[in-house]
Design an enzyme around this catalytic site. Sequence first.
Site, PDB file in Angstrom:
ATOM      1  N   THR A 118       5.249 165.192  98.666  1.00  9.68           N
ATOM      2  CA  THR A 118       5.631 164.089  97.782  1.00  9.68           C
ATOM      3  C   THR A 118       6.436 163.045  98.545  1.00  9.68           C
ATOM      4  O   THR A 118       7.154 163.387  99.483  1.00  9.68           O
ATOM      5  CB  THR A 118       6.478 164.679  96.634  1.00  9.68           C
ATOM      6  OG1 THR A 118       5.599 165.462  95.835  1.00  9.68           O
ATOM      7  CG2 THR A 118       7.138 163.627  95.773  1.00  9.68           C
ATOM      8  N   ARG A 132      -1.375 169.902  84.479  1.00  5.87           N
ATOM      9  CA  ARG A 132      -0.036 170.173  85.013  1.00  5.87           C
ATOM     10  C   ARG A 132       0.634 168.868  85.493  1.00  5.87           C
ATOM     11  O   ARG A 132       0.056 168.076  86.210  1.00  5.87           O
ATOM     12  CB  ARG A 132      -0.158 171.151  86.180  1.00  5.87           C
ATOM     13  CG  ARG A 132       1.180 171.599  86.785  1.00  5.87           C
ATOM     14  CD  ARG A 132       1.571 170.797  87.994  1.00  5.87           C
ATOM     15  NE  ARG A 132       2.818 171.294  88.581  1.00  5.87           N
ATOM     16  CZ  ARG A 132       3.495 170.652  89.529  1.00  5.87           C
ATOM     17  NH1 ARG A 132       3.071 169.522  89.984  1.00  5.87           N
ATOM     18  NH2 ARG A 132       4.609 171.161  90.000  1.00  5.87           N
ATOM     19  N   GLY A 159       4.277 167.548  87.302  1.00 10.20           N
ATOM     20  CA  GLY A 159       5.473 168.027  88.009  1.00 10.20           C
ATOM     21  C   GLY A 159       6.713 167.249  87.621  1.00 10.20           C
ATOM     22  O   GLY A 159       6.752 166.548  86.601  1.00 10.20           O
ATOM     23  N   ASP A 160       7.726 167.379  88.447  1.00 13.53           N
ATOM     24  CA  ASP A 160       9.013 166.727  88.160  1.00 13.53           C
ATOM     25  C   ASP A 160       9.035 165.244  88.524  1.00 13.53           C
ATOM     26  O   ASP A 160       9.824 164.480  87.962  1.00 13.53           O
ATOM     27  CB  ASP A 160      10.125 167.424  88.971  1.00 13.53           C
ATOM     28  CG  ASP A 160       9.857 167.365  90.474  1.00 13.53           C
ATOM     29  OD1 ASP A 160       8.721 167.699  90.890  1.00 13.53           O
ATOM     30  OD2 ASP A 160      10.760 166.973  91.225  1.00 13.53           O
ATOM     31  N   GLY A 214       9.952 169.079  95.903  1.00 15.53           N
ATOM     32  CA  GLY A 214      10.097 170.536  95.918  1.00 15.53           C
ATOM     33  C   GLY A 214       9.257 171.144  94.813  1.00 15.53           C
ATOM     34  O   GLY A 214       8.378 170.499  94.245  1.00 15.53           O
TER      35      GLY A 214
END
Length: 309
Positions: A175, A203, A205-206, A227
């Site tokens: 990322t 899905r 992610g953050d 992460g």
Amino acid sequence: MQPFSIAIHGGAGTLVRGMMTSEKEQAYNAALDRALSIGYSILEKNGTATEAVCAAVTSLEDCPLFNAGKGSVFTAQGTHEMDAALMEGASRNAGAVALVSGIKNPIQLARDVMLHSQHVLLAGEGAMAFAAQRGYETLPPSYFFDAFRHGQWTSIKDSDTVQLDHVKGDHKFGTVGAVACDCNGNLAAATSTGGMTNKKFGRIGDSPLIGSGTYANNQTCAVSCTGSGEFFIRGNVAYDVSCLISYAGKSLTEACNEVVHKHLIALGGDGGLIAVNAQAEITMAFNTEGMYRGYRHSQGYHFIGIYEN
Ligand code: ASP
């Protein structure tokens, strides 16, 4: 004079030193330096932190070495679904997109969500309809095809495994992100990602979630994370750093270290983050072996690094 600065990352992880050839290391360093220079030159000309982080992230999205934009990993369906977010520290305005395909620079679409919609986060088909309305071109899958990433995917595609962007023996998060403080003391944070190899079921992610992977507030800090996204979501990692500064009176470095080396580890999460405050101080913290990272500061500091030391 108000100092200004920019920091960037291209993912953290277990980057086995012996597996990094000097050519590869040079290519990573050059790509990081290019993105830093692009962002820094905007700040130098009195540009805004928002312009600087968007330009730096756009440059990293265009580089196939990183898991964002052109270098995005493959989903379980063999496609690319990208997530990105941008937040400004002065207004705390934010824009984000999730699960977008065929968009060359998702960070620019996130910026358009912030500027031209009444919303913060648009996902999937709706985000693509918004992109079409804003005149974005949808690029063919061939633009995002990378033989190396395709190999990563084919090695696990018939399993239920999802994988961070890895290189045999390495376990890394590719990322990209940038944080900046401009000459008016305004902050901004931007993050962009292809997510995890073989991800499915929509899905997310953050990275596109404000407070998890991306956050900015002039009173505290601007943060961009990389992460294992699920842990960063559960830990509200970027906002946790801001909270330690505002509620517990911690310094930027203390707050980042506490979150990355204590809170995140207590949850079982690995990765890192970059952060800046309105005094243009920079902290880069990670609990993995390395993090592709760099910064430039108006007082002359300039750094590019991969491993801890
Ligand atoms: N945080 C990203 C995600 O979980 C992965 C990364 O940092 O590379 O989508």
